[in-house]
Design a protein around this motif. Structure first.
Motif, PDB file in Angstrom:
ATOM      1  N   ALA B 174      -1.366  -0.172  -2.817  1.00 31.12           N
ATOM      2  CA  ALA B 174      -1.309  -1.420  -3.064  1.00 31.12           C
ATOM      3  C   ALA B 174      -2.439  -1.669  -3.961  1.00 31.12           C
ATOM      4  CB  ALA B 174      -1.312  -2.291  -1.896  1.00 31.12           C
ATOM      5  N   ILE B 175      -3.588  -1.181  -3.758  1.00 29.16           N
ATOM      6  CA  ILE B 175      -5.001  -1.392  -4.512  1.00 29.16           C
ATOM      7  C   ILE B 175      -5.188  -0.755  -5.868  1.00 29.16           C
ATOM      8  CG2 ILE B 175      -5.975  -2.275  -2.330  1.00 29.16           C
ATOM      9  CD1 ILE B 175      -7.829   0.224  -2.505  1.00 29.16           C
ATOM     10  N   ALA B 176      -4.449   0.223  -5.877  1.00 30.85           N
ATOM     11  CA  ALA B 176      -4.633   1.297  -7.152  1.00 30.85           C
ATOM     12  C   ALA B 176      -4.940   0.478  -8.289  1.00 30.85           C
ATOM     13  CB  ALA B 176      -3.611   2.432  -7.168  1.00 30.85           C
ATOM     14  N   LEU B 177      -4.017  -0.707  -8.526  1.00 24.57           N
ATOM     15  CA  LEU B 177      -4.222  -1.269  -9.963  1.00 24.57           C
ATOM     16  C   LEU B 177      -5.005  -2.288  -9.700  1.00 24.57           C
ATOM     17  CD1 LEU B 177      -0.489  -0.675 -11.128  1.00 24.57           C
ATOM     18  CD2 LEU B 177      -2.671   0.099 -12.113  1.00 24.57           C
ATOM     19  N   GLU B 178      -5.964  -2.621  -8.854  1.00 21.44           N
ATOM     20  CA  GLU B 178      -6.635  -3.660  -8.512  1.00 21.44           C
ATOM     21  C   GLU B 178      -5.935  -5.033  -8.532  1.00 21.44           C
ATOM     22  OE1 GLU B 178     -10.419  -3.138 -10.515  1.00 21.44           O
ATOM     23  OE2 GLU B 178     -10.674  -1.340  -9.535  1.00 21.44           O
ATOM     24  N   PRO B 179      -5.035  -5.227  -7.703  1.00 21.44           N
ATOM     25  CA  PRO B 179      -4.235  -6.414  -8.167  1.00 21.44           C
ATOM     26  C   PRO B 179      -4.992  -7.569  -7.594  1.00 21.44           C
ATOM     27  CG  PRO B 179      -3.724  -5.426  -5.809  1.00 21.44           C
ATOM     28  CD  PRO B 179      -4.846  -4.377  -6.573  1.00 21.44           C
ATOM     29  N   ALA B 180      -4.435  -8.768  -8.274  1.00 26.11           N
ATOM     30  CA  ALA B 180      -5.242 -10.054  -7.921  1.00 26.11           C
ATOM     31  C   ALA B 180      -4.804 -10.585  -6.331  1.00 26.11           C
ATOM     32  CB  ALA B 180      -4.615 -11.169  -8.884  1.00 26.11           C
ATOM     33  N   LEU B 181      -3.685 -10.139  -5.951  1.00 26.11           N
ATOM     34  CA  LEU B 181      -3.306 -10.692  -4.874  1.00 26.11           C
ATOM     35  C   LEU B 181      -2.712  -9.455  -3.853  1.00 26.11           C
ATOM     36  CD1 LEU B 181      -2.012 -13.009  -3.087  1.00 26.11           C
ATOM     37  CD2 LEU B 181      -0.118 -12.987  -4.286  1.00 26.11           C
ATOM     38  N   LEU B 182      -3.319  -9.381  -2.543  1.00 23.51           N
ATOM     39  CA  LEU B 182      -2.804  -8.295  -1.809  1.00 23.51           C
ATOM     40  C   LEU B 182      -1.944  -9.089  -0.651  1.00 23.51           C
ATOM     41  CD1 LEU B 182      -2.867  -5.335  -0.823  1.00 23.51           C
ATOM     42  CD2 LEU B 182      -5.073  -5.800   0.337  1.00 23.51           C
ATOM     43  N   LEU B 183      -0.869  -8.618  -0.348  1.00 28.68           N
ATOM     44  CA  LEU B 183       0.013  -9.204   0.667  1.00 28.68           C
ATOM     45  C   LEU B 183       0.117  -8.148   1.832  1.00 28.68           C
ATOM     46  CD1 LEU B 183       2.969 -10.483  -1.743  1.00 28.68           C
ATOM     47  CD2 LEU B 183       1.130 -11.871  -0.688  1.00 28.68           C
ATOM     48  N   LEU B 184      -0.035  -8.431   3.141  1.00 27.87           N
ATOM     49  CA  LEU B 184      -0.074  -7.598   4.257  1.00 27.87           C
ATOM     50  C   LEU B 184       0.920  -8.203   5.022  1.00 27.87           C
ATOM     51  CD1 LEU B 184      -3.904  -7.682   4.361  1.00 27.87           C
ATOM     52  CD2 LEU B 184      -2.601  -5.692   3.681  1.00 27.87           C
ATOM     53  N   ASP B 185       1.872  -7.526   5.250  1.00 26.25           N
ATOM     54  CA  ASP B 185       2.800  -7.855   6.308  1.00 26.25           C
ATOM     55  C   ASP B 185       2.808  -7.185   7.816  1.00 26.25           C
ATOM     56  OD1 ASP B 185       5.333  -8.958   7.568  1.00 26.25           O
ATOM     57  OD2 ASP B 185       6.613  -8.039   6.303  1.00 26.25           O
ATOM     58  N   GLU B 186       2.144  -7.706   8.731  1.00 27.51           N
ATOM     59  CA  GLU B 186       1.954  -6.632  10.028  1.00 27.51           C
ATOM     60  C   GLU B 186       1.428  -5.658   9.809  1.00 27.51           C
ATOM     61  OE1 GLU B 186       2.477  -8.168  12.882  1.00 27.51           O
ATOM     62  OE2 GLU B 186       4.272  -9.873  12.799  1.00 27.51           O
ATOM     63  N   PRO B 187       0.395  -5.286   9.064  1.00 25.09           N
ATOM     64  CA  PRO B 187      -0.196  -4.162   8.620  1.00 25.09           C
ATOM     65  C   PRO B 187      -0.893  -3.054   9.806  1.00 25.09           C
ATOM     66  CG  PRO B 187      -1.713  -5.916   8.205  1.00 25.09           C
ATOM     67  CD  PRO B 187      -0.410  -6.451   8.471  1.00 25.09           C
ATOM     68  N   THR B 188      -0.970  -3.897  10.866  1.00 23.48           N
ATOM     69  CA  THR B 188      -1.588  -3.006  11.947  1.00 23.48           C
ATOM     70  C   THR B 188      -0.417  -2.976  13.072  1.00 23.48           C
ATOM     71  OG1 THR B 188      -3.001  -4.653  12.849  1.00 23.48           O
ATOM     72  CG2 THR B 188      -3.925  -3.211  11.138  1.00 23.48           C
ATOM     73  N   THR B 189       0.534  -3.685  12.916  1.00 24.58           N
ATOM     74  CA  THR B 189       1.114  -3.859  14.155  1.00 24.58           C
ATOM     75  C   THR B 189       1.845  -2.369  14.488  1.00 24.58           C
ATOM     76  OG1 THR B 189       1.902  -6.044  13.636  1.00 24.58           O
ATOM     77  CG2 THR B 189       3.353  -4.988  15.245  1.00 24.58           C
ATOM     78  N   GLY B 190       2.067  -2.075  15.770  1.00 30.21           N
ATOM     79  CA  GLY B 190       2.504  -0.871  16.190  1.00 30.21           C
ATOM     80  C   GLY B 190       1.401   0.329  16.120  1.00 30.21           C
ATOM     81  N   LEU B 191       0.394   0.152  15.791  1.00 32.26           N
ATOM     82  CA  LEU B 191      -0.795   1.274  15.808  1.00 32.26           C
ATOM     83  C   LEU B 191      -1.414   0.987  17.060  1.00 32.26           C
ATOM     84  CD1 LEU B 191      -2.451   0.796  12.180  1.00 32.26           C
ATOM     85  CD2 LEU B 191      -0.556   2.500  12.904  1.00 32.26           C
ATOM     86  N   ASP B 192      -2.384   2.233  17.494  1.00 34.51           N
ATOM     87  CA  ASP B 192      -3.118   2.331  18.940  1.00 34.51           C
ATOM     88  C   ASP B 192      -4.139   1.250  18.469  1.00 34.51           C
ATOM     89  OD1 ASP B 192      -1.670   4.184  19.805  1.00 34.51           O
ATOM     90  OD2 ASP B 192      -2.955   5.879  19.347  1.00 34.51           O
ATOM     91  N   VAL B 193      -4.802   0.640  19.506  1.00 34.98           N
ATOM     92  CA  VAL B 193      -5.676  -0.464  19.399  1.00 34.98           C
ATOM     93  C   VAL B 193      -6.875   0.121  18.639  1.00 34.98           C
ATOM     94  CG1 VAL B 193      -7.257  -2.023  20.413  1.00 34.98           C
ATOM     95  CG2 VAL B 193      -5.030  -1.634  21.471  1.00 34.98           C
ATOM     96  N   SER B 194      -7.272   1.241  18.791  1.00 31.14           N
ATOM     97  CA  SER B 194      -8.503   1.672  18.304  1.00 31.14           C
ATOM     98  C   SER B 194      -8.350   1.985  16.769  1.00 31.14           C
ATOM     99  CB  SER B 194      -8.858   3.091  18.955  1.00 31.14           C
ATOM    100  OG  SER B 194      -8.065   3.893  18.929  1.00 31.14           O
TER     101      SER B 194
END
Lengths: 239, 265
Positions: B174-194
């Protein structure tokens, strides 16, 4: 004296929808704070002292009234200012000091303290140098500067928090019991730093459980006890 | 009671992102009802709401993956003009590849699971026209490094990686092209808390270092509190209230937001 904040007819209450009722916090408060002036908020528990500070910072939305802040960009009513303007002022002109640190994983103590300077455009090395100086002033040992405060004791976290909150001189500083549970050395450092900022023109409004801690700084007292809302000269007041 | 705030007076820069009066129905189901949102350059806008609130549909529209029935979408960028919903398929694809990055909850949506991790990131650069192998490799590695992906696993396909690492590959892409806008859709849902805390920390660091404008959708208030400057609360396809993140969490005005905030553990 240059005015910094004019508060007129400020009221705050909370509507609790699930209980179907309203809780009044304070009503029709008016007072003014000038540059370099220190105002102590007084009143029994529940009188609304902390609520007033949070309303001035716009963490709470006031029900009525005007909070005219004389910003570097001209006067602006914080009661109605756009969120983005409030966010900008919080980064540049208005500080809020509590006793609690919002530590973040894997961010060192010195980086947390330097952050407000970095966001203000100060270069990394210069910001870190100032941050270390501030940590030293508040009595945080050098071996802890590069460590992560998430693992620090409550007292050490509080010192990091104060170093961070007071590193960037601001026009208006809101103080919510910053001395609570602080050791004597850190308390003296805090009072010294506040005196320095005050002399440089920062306006301060504070709530202190033991106002004696900051006695020499207080210019005026505003009492929030209902039906007793008035400003008094500090010489009349029993601290 | 809705308090109307003044228009900005101190901050005079234009918002980077503006979505206005967007509505969308699928048959008799209304997914979005007159939704508007703005995000200023360098700002993190959080969108919270339960499943079915319309928050993910709104994010898909910001990624031009879907077109509303009515409404407009503009990005204040050089060479980007007009209502983006009016762009043709090709122009949308180029705009998304070069100016907008997205991280999905489900890595299968964003990644080719059996290709190498660095290949996944390089693909994004290829779409944008980069052809030199050495440059592709170097840029992909830099993006993975910024996402705190372990560089000894560059050639591992995402399918062999843990959930947290898969999210880091998505983030790098997502950041490889240094975007102006980064959209995150539940990016950490389902991961362990740590693991969640570490991914959030990476996002926070990237945001501070690069001042990327972000829109993050989550049902998790803790995630929003950690990352967002402002938050919009959605329910049933409409915006219930919006404000500074501390104000919405400490002094929610609407009955639904109060319920949401008080239900937090």
């Amino acid at each position: 004296m240059t005015p910094v904040l004019d508060i007129e007819g400020l009221s705050k209450g909370f509507t609790l929808h699930h209980l179907g009722n309203r809780i009044e916090a304070f009503d029709d408060i008016s007072f003014t704070v000038g540059a370099g002036e220190f105002v102590l908020l007084k009143g029994a528990n529940g009188a609304g002292k902390s609520t007033l500070l949070r309303t001035l910072y716009r963490s709470y939305l006031p029900r009525a009234g005007v909070i005219r802040f004389h910003s570097d960009h001209g006067p602006i009513d914080l009661a109605r200012a756009a969120d983005i303007d409030v966010a900008h002022l919080r980064r540049t002109e208005i500080g809020f000091v509590t006793q609690f640190l919002q530590a973040r994983p894997r961010v060192s103590a010195e980086a947390i303290v330097a952050e407000p300077l970095r966001l203000h455009g100060v270069a990394v090395e210069e910001a870190l140098a100032q941050a270390r100086e501030a940590l030293k002033t508040f009595g945080v040992k050098p071996d802890l500067w590069k460590a992560y405060p998430t693992t620090f004791s409550g007292g050490e976290q509080q010192k990091v928090n104060l170093a961070r909150a007071l590193i960037l001189p601001q026009k208006l500083l809101l103080l919510d019991e910053p001395t609570a549970s602080l050791d004597a050395h850190a308390r003296a450092a805090l009072v010294a730093r506040l005196a320095e900022l005050k002399a440089a023109g920062t306006a301060m409004i504070g709530v202190f459980h033991h106002p004696g801690d900051v006695e020499q700084l207080i210019d005026r007292v505003v009492d929030l006890t209902p039906d007793f809302i008035k400003s008094e000269d500090r010489t009349d007041v029993d601290l | 009671m809705t308090l109307t705030l003044d228009a900005p007076r101190i901050v005079t820069t234009h918002p980077l992102l503006q979505v206005h009066h967007v509505s969308k129905s699928y048959g008799s189901v209304t997914a979005l009802r007159d939704v508007s949102a703005i995000a200023y350059p360098g700002e993190v806008l959080g969108i919270v709401g339960e499943s079915g609130s319309g928050k993910s549909t709104l994010l898909r529209m910001m990624n031009l993956g879907e077109t509303p029935d009515t409404g407009s979408y503009t990005l204040d960028l050089p060479d980007v003009e007009g209502n983006l919903f009016d762009l043709d398929r090709f122009a949308r694809r180029m705009l998304c590849a070069t100016r907008i990055g997205i991280v999905y909850q489900n890595p299968h949506l964003g990644l080719l699971m059996k290709h190498s991790s660095s290949g996944n990131v390089a693909e994004r650069l290829l779409v944008a026209g980069e052809r030199s192998f050495a440059t592709l490799r170097a840029k992909a590695t830099a993006a993975l490094e910024a996402s705190e992906f372990p560089l000894d696993r560059l050639d591992a396909p995402p399918i062999e990686l843990s959930g947290g690492m898969q999210q880091r590959v998505q983030l790098a892409k997502a950041i490889a092209l240094e975007p102006a806008l980064l959209l995150l859709d539940e990016p950490t849902t389902g991961l362990d808390v740590s693991v969640q805390a570490l991914v959030l920390d990476t996002l926070k660091r990237l945001q501070q270092e690069r001042r990327i404008t972000m829109v993050i959708v989550s049902h998790d208030l803790g995630v929003i509190r950690t990352l967002a400057d402002r938050v919009m609360v959605m329910r049933g396809g409409a915006v219930v209230e919006a404000g500074l993140v501390d104000q919405i969490f400490q002094d929610p005005q609407h009955a639904y937001t109060q319920q949401l905030v008080h239900a937090k553990l």
